[in-house]
Design a protein around this motif. Structure first.
Motif, mmCIF file in Angstrom:
data_model
loop_
_atom_site.group_PDB
_atom_site.id
_atom_site.type_symbol
_atom_site.label_atom_id
_atom_site.label_comp_id
_atom_site.label_asym_id
_atom_site.label_seq_id
_atom_site.Cartn_x
_atom_site.Cartn_y
_atom_site.Cartn_z
ATOM 1 N N LEU A 16 0.923 -1.603 -0.135
ATOM 2 C CA LEU A 16 0.021 -0.175 -0.171
ATOM 3 C C LEU A 16 1.413 1.660 0.124
ATOM 4 N N ALA A 17 1.645 1.122 1.098
ATOM 5 C CA ALA A 17 2.665 2.709 1.024
ATOM 6 C C ALA A 17 3.757 2.654 0.005
ATOM 7 N N CYS A 18 4.101 1.834 -1.177
ATOM 8 C CA CYS A 18 4.427 1.505 -2.681
ATOM 9 C C CYS A 18 3.421 2.646 -3.315
ATOM 10 N N ALA A 19 2.176 1.757 -3.912
ATOM 11 C CA ALA A 19 1.961 2.149 -4.811
ATOM 12 C C ALA A 19 1.626 3.028 -4.567
ATOM 13 N N THR A 20 1.284 3.388 -2.989
ATOM 14 C CA THR A 20 1.117 5.006 -3.077
ATOM 15 C C THR A 20 1.747 6.192 -3.290
ATOM 16 N N ALA A 21 3.109 6.009 -2.469
ATOM 17 C CA ALA A 21 3.882 6.433 -3.313
ATOM 18 C C ALA A 21 4.641 7.165 -4.823
ATOM 19 N N LEU A 22 3.978 5.561 -5.635
ATOM 20 C CA LEU A 22 5.075 5.397 -7.088
ATOM 21 C C LEU A 22 4.002 6.998 -7.646
ATOM 22 N N GLN A 23 2.417 6.429 -6.931
ATOM 23 C CA GLN A 23 1.204 7.037 -7.300
ATOM 24 C C GLN A 23 1.731 9.001 -7.388
ATOM 25 N N VAL A 29 -0.430 4.044 -11.691
ATOM 26 C CA VAL A 29 0.478 2.685 -10.562
ATOM 27 C C VAL A 29 -1.424 1.887 -10.455
ATOM 28 N N TYR A 30 -0.874 0.794 -10.979
ATOM 29 C CA TYR A 30 -2.784 -0.565 -10.682
ATOM 30 C C TYR A 30 -1.613 -1.291 -9.254
ATOM 31 N N GLY A 31 -2.900 -1.018 -8.853
ATOM 32 C CA GLY A 31 -2.432 -2.089 -6.908
ATOM 33 C C GLY A 31 -3.468 -2.463 -6.628
ATOM 34 N N SER A 32 -2.542 -4.501 -6.514
ATOM 35 C CA SER A 32 -3.099 -5.643 -6.902
ATOM 36 C C SER A 32 -3.541 -6.452 -5.454
ATOM 37 N N PHE A 44 -4.430 4.855 -5.635
ATOM 38 C CA PHE A 44 -4.128 4.181 -7.493
ATOM 39 C C PHE A 44 -5.218 3.320 -7.750
ATOM 40 N N LYS A 45 -4.839 2.964 -8.780
ATOM 41 C CA LYS A 45 -5.888 2.107 -10.099
ATOM 42 C C LYS A 45 -6.288 0.881 -8.767
ATOM 43 N N PRO A 46 -7.072 0.504 -8.131
ATOM 44 C CA PRO A 46 -7.201 -0.791 -7.868
ATOM 45 C C PRO A 46 -7.483 -2.204 -8.494
ATOM 46 N N ILE A 47 -6.791 -3.168 -8.411
ATOM 47 C CA ILE A 47 -7.187 -4.191 -10.238
ATOM 48 C C ILE A 47 -7.183 -5.563 -8.821
ATOM 49 N N GLU A 48 -8.162 -6.135 -9.062
ATOM 50 C CA GLU A 48 -8.594 -7.536 -8.324
ATOM 51 C C GLU A 48 -7.323 -8.720 -9.008
ATOM 52 N N LEU A 49 -6.827 -9.379 -8.367
ATOM 53 C CA LEU A 49 -5.740 -10.719 -8.340
ATOM 54 C C LEU A 49 -5.149 -11.172 -7.587
ATOM 55 N N ASP A 50 -5.125 -12.296 -8.150
ATOM 56 C CA ASP A 50 -5.143 -13.306 -7.110
ATOM 57 C C ASP A 50 -4.257 -13.996 -7.973
#
Length: 269
Positions: A16-23, A29-32, A44-50
């Motif tokens: 979460l910290a990385c995605a937020t900072a990069l954005q 930034v897509y964060g899964s 950032f842009k949320p995306i569903e991913l397992d």
């Protein structure tokens, strides 16, 4: 110019910290997360991913490529923790650890690398651990899964030498995140009071270290610099000096002495 970046495991902690900072630095930034409900109100842009599911990975990558036309950086951050005695660890629990921490990385890289190779550019950043550079008592499968990332990343880097694609490993120490609460602890399993006492002491020590660890924002700030570096280093050790010095101590001290120091720290006398 901003890059298109995917950060796995972005619902909390380091991800979460990385995605937020990069954005915040102007990247796309897509964060899964496995469950999009855990990615509400993010910048950032949320995306569903397992990362443990082939179909889920392929679907998410295809969606990003369709929307952006490319993926410049993959940050393999998704991970979990299993603590327990190595001497009673079931294969089932070992597989559970490796499925996310190691095979999840392999699955993600296999999905994005053909496109990066075709474009002759891209960066893979694998979030390993200091525990991938030296074993930790009662975190055997966690250490083993992070060791596996080390070998895989080095082989990958050598194979991709002439493609323009870079491979970086970040080895964090202890950071204060929700990882502590989510760690799975296996049952002790045998009748041995001394070993059981040592097991409890080791778990208590690792949880204490994490509770006073640095903010994940520290690692996120470093990651932003790595992403903007034309020729990043192969490895970055990030954390408190008392922890990041450990790989050097392992290299220069006799093995028995290094292991004694580690055991002492974790309450194994």
């Amino acid at each position: 110019m901003g890059k298109v970046i995917l950060v796995t495991g972005a619902s909390s902690g380091i991800g979460l910290a990385c995605a937020t900072a990069l954005q915040s630095k102007g990247h796309t930034v897509y964060g899964s997360a496995r469950n999009l409900n855990r990615l509400q109100s993010v910048s950032f842009k949320p995306i569903e991913l397992d990362v443990t599911d082939d179909a889920s990975v392929k679907k998410a990558i295809a969606a990003i490529i369709q929307a952006e036309g490319k993926l410049d950086v993959l940050v393999n951050n998704a991970g979990n923790g299993v603590a327990g005695p190595a001497y009673t660890m079931s294969v089932e629990n070992a597989k559970k650890q490796f499925e996310v921490n190691f095979f999840g990385v392999v699955r993600m890289c296999t999905a994005v690398l053909p496109g990066m190779i075709e474009r002759k550019q891209g960066t893979i950043i694998n979030i390993g651990s200091l525990a991938g550079l030296f074993g930790l008592p009662y975190q055997s499968m966690y250490s083993a899964s992070k060791y596996a990332i080390e070998g895989y990343s080095q082989s990958l880097r050598m194979e991709l030498r002439n493609t323009g694609v870079k491979v970086v490993v970040i080895n964090p120490g202890d950071f204060k995140t929700g990882f502590t609460e989510s760690r799975e602890k296996t049952a002790f399993g045998i009748a041995n009071p001394q070993l059981e006492t040592e097991y409890k002491a080791a778990v208590a020590s690792m949880e204490k270290d994490e509770s006073i660890g640095q903010s994940p924002d520290v690692l996120a700030a470093k990651l932003c610099k790595i992403v903007d570096t034309a020729n990043p280093a192969h490895r970055y050790l990030i954390g408190a000096f008392g922890q990041t010095i450990a790989p050097t101590l392992k290299r220069i001290l006799p093995g028995s002495l290094f292991e004694k120091l580690m055991n002492d720290h974790y309450g194994i006398k």
